[in-house]
Design a protein around this motif. Structure first.
Motif, PDB file in Angstrom:
ATOM      1  N   THR A  54       0.795  -1.169  -0.191  1.00 56.12           N
ATOM      2  CA  THR A  54      -0.072   0.042   0.105  1.00 56.12           C
ATOM      3  C   THR A  54       0.876   1.065   0.038  1.00 56.12           C
ATOM      4  N   VAL A  55       2.222   1.125  -0.091  1.00 55.64           N
ATOM      5  CA  VAL A  55       3.068   2.369  -0.429  1.00 55.64           C
ATOM      6  C   VAL A  55       2.372   3.058  -1.563  1.00 55.64           C
ATOM      7  N   GLU A  56       2.339   4.336  -1.146  1.00 56.53           N
ATOM      8  CA  GLU A  56       1.951   5.334  -2.379  1.00 56.53           C
ATOM      9  C   GLU A  56       2.956   6.280  -3.050  1.00 56.53           C
ATOM     10  N   ASN A  57       3.510   5.731  -4.379  1.00 58.00           N
ATOM     11  CA  ASN A  57       4.341   6.170  -5.110  1.00 58.00           C
ATOM     12  C   ASN A  57       4.328   5.436  -6.612  1.00 58.00           C
ATOM     13  N   GLU A  58       4.909   6.271  -7.663  1.00 62.13           N
ATOM     14  CA  GLU A  58       4.710   5.567  -9.137  1.00 62.13           C
ATOM     15  C   GLU A  58       5.281   4.500  -9.226  1.00 62.13           C
ATOM     16  N   ALA A  59       6.809   4.516  -8.542  1.00 61.66           N
ATOM     17  CA  ALA A  59       7.574   3.581  -8.832  1.00 61.66           C
ATOM     18  C   ALA A  59       6.818   2.082  -8.165  1.00 61.66           C
ATOM     19  N   ASN A  60       6.077   2.298  -6.777  1.00 63.74           N
ATOM     20  CA  ASN A  60       5.495   1.185  -6.485  1.00 63.74           C
ATOM     21  C   ASN A  60       4.163   0.737  -7.400  1.00 63.74           C
ATOM     22  N   GLU A  61       3.318   1.885  -7.890  1.00 65.78           N
ATOM     23  CA  GLU A  61       2.525   1.337  -8.638  1.00 65.78           C
ATOM     24  C   GLU A  61       2.995   0.586  -9.967  1.00 65.78           C
ATOM     25  N   ARG A  62       4.147   0.906 -10.462  1.00 65.30           N
ATOM     26  CA  ARG A  62       4.328  -0.154 -11.488  1.00 65.30           C
ATOM     27  C   ARG A  62       4.841  -1.315 -11.021  1.00 65.30           C
ATOM     28  N   PHE A  63       5.482  -1.288 -10.084  1.00 59.32           N
ATOM     29  CA  PHE A  63       5.926  -2.718  -9.448  1.00 59.32           C
ATOM     30  C   PHE A  63       4.831  -3.585  -9.233  1.00 59.32           C
ATOM     31  N   VAL A  64       3.606  -3.263  -8.504  1.00 57.95           N
ATOM     32  CA  VAL A  64       2.506  -3.905  -8.115  1.00 57.95           C
ATOM     33  C   VAL A  64       1.813  -4.266  -9.324  1.00 57.95           C
ATOM     34  N   ALA A  65       1.877  -3.402 -10.567  1.00 59.43           N
ATOM     35  CA  ALA A  65       0.860  -3.811 -11.718  1.00 59.43           C
ATOM     36  C   ALA A  65       2.034  -5.057 -12.286  1.00 59.43           C
ATOM     37  N   ALA A  66       3.058  -4.518 -12.389  1.00 57.22           N
ATOM     38  CA  ALA A  66       4.055  -5.672 -13.124  1.00 57.22           C
ATOM     39  C   ALA A  66       3.922  -7.073 -12.306  1.00 57.22           C
ATOM     40  N   PHE A  67       4.027  -7.087 -11.092  1.00 55.78           N
ATOM     41  CA  PHE A  67       3.997  -8.567 -10.405  1.00 55.78           C
ATOM     42  C   PHE A  67       2.572  -9.101 -10.605  1.00 55.78           C
ATOM     43  N   LYS A  68       1.645  -8.321 -10.271  1.00 57.32           N
ATOM     44  CA  LYS A  68       0.093  -9.172 -10.612  1.00 57.32           C
ATOM     45  C   LYS A  68       0.193  -9.529 -12.208  1.00 57.32           C
TER      46      LYS A  68
END
Length: 377
Positions: A257-271
């Protein structure tokens, strides 16, 4: 190794007692390698992993590390998770002048020119947690842990911080790594009898998952008396069942749930790569970030020479999913972002507190004062 590839070793257990958490390490590593290769590799050559599963057995860790370094023409290893496995492979890595990238939080008090440490040290997860529990739940804490080096050492430091701030450890129990239900039930009985204000658990693997289920079955109010941990992340909550974990606490440097663009990309790629039901965690994220750190260092070094990679990687400044990270060259550990999360009904964490910026690693606790106010760090 051919001149058209960069061969590396991957040594995480996808079976055995740490199957869930080390599979998270493995998936984070695999995703990062695939991303680097999809972008053209490093200097036009792909990273080629040679992966083994030690099954949680320390002898297998040692033998497979030796195989990678002596027979597979590898000198870079991404691997080991528990402190026992790191200690098992360390003499082999040093003897062959290899370089181990180690992604787990651990007890500190170690330095090797042959290791890059990318997980949290105790001043980056334990100190703030002690203060959080005392402020929000009360001064009487009960410790329960698995009987090996990491729980023993982290509990020793946790006790020092709790007592320095006026708290009290009402009981400290250690169970075997493969503790059975009867052993766990005796701890639950202690909790009911002693009525602590919070539990600090360093249990791991299947016994830890059973302990959380038994805690829920005992009907203890988790919002008032939570289990606090440094390891029980999103992936294991999915295994336990989120309804048995709401209110429990994790102190870690990363949450999905960390909010930043790098994490959004990481979570999307992982899923996208592993499935929408998969969650990222403090296990997968450091493993992912350390491969990207390595690839950037390799691009400058132009060689897998251990010394050259070390020289370059210690200069790294990288925007990881947890936030910007860089190395403390004196200790070979990363500046990281301490956070405290409270488990919620969907199996993720509400971030209840986070440091305003990255905190310097202090693996030997030479600069950290137990009495300092850590929640305002």
């Amino acid at each position: 190794m051919t001149s058209s590839e960069w061969r590396v070793g991957v040594l995480f257990s996808r079976s055995g007692i740490s199957e869930i958490t080390e599979t998270e390490h493995f998936l984070g590593t695999a995703l990062a390698i695939e991303e680097v290769n999809a972008a053209g590799g490093v200097l036009g050559k792909p990273i080629v992993p040679i992966a083994y599963d030690p099954g949680g057995d320390q002898t297998a860790y040692r033998n497979l590390a030796r195989r990678l370094l002596a027979d597979d023409d590898v000198n870079i290893i991404f691997g080991a998770s528990m402190s026992a496995s790191r200690k098992a492979v360390l003499p082999i890595v040093e003897r062959h002048n290899g370089l181990l990238f180690y992604p787990s939080m651990y007890e500190g008090f170690e330095y090797s020119e042959n290791v890059i440490y990318t997980g949290a040290t105790l001043n980056q997860n334990t100190f703030a947690l002690a203060e959080y529990l005392l402020r929000n739940h009360g001064r009487r804490i009960l410790f329960v842990g698995a009987d090996y080096i990491y729980p023993r050492e982290s509990n020793r430091v946790m006790r020092d911080v709790v007592e320095a701030k006026g708290g009290e450890v009402v009981s400290e129990r250690y169970l075997p790594l493969h503790a059975d239900e009867q052993m766990l039930r005796s701890v639950i009985s202690d909790i009911v009898r002693l009525e602590p204000d919070a539990i600090f658990s360093t249990l791991i693997g299947r016994p830890a998952q059973r302990f959380y289920r038994m805690y829920a079955e005992a009907g203890i109010d988790r919002r008032r008396v939570p289990i606090a941990s440094l390891t029980m992340a999103e992936s294991e909550i999915r295994e336990i069942g989120a309804d048995a974990c709401t209110g429990h606490i994790l102190s870690a440097t990363y949450f999905q749930t960390v909010e930043n663009e790098a994490n959004e990309r990481f979570v999307a790629a992982f899923k996208a790569r592993f499935g929408q039901d998969f969650t990222t965690s403090v296990w997968s994220q450091p493993a992912y970030a350390q491969v990207h750190l390595f690839a950037r260092a390799l691009a400058r070094a132009g060689s897998l020479d251990t010394h050259r990679i070390s020289e370059e990687i210690l200069l790294e400044d990288f925007l990881a999913p947890e936030g910007r990270i860089n190395f403390d060259a004196d200790t070979r550990h990363l500046w990281l972002h301490p956070r405290i999360g409270v488990a919620r009904a969907d199996g993720l964490f509400d971030i209840a507190w986070q440091a305003p910026g990255p905190i310097r690693p202090d693996p030997y606790l030479t600069a950290s004062r137990f009495e300092d106010v850590w929640l305002e760090a």
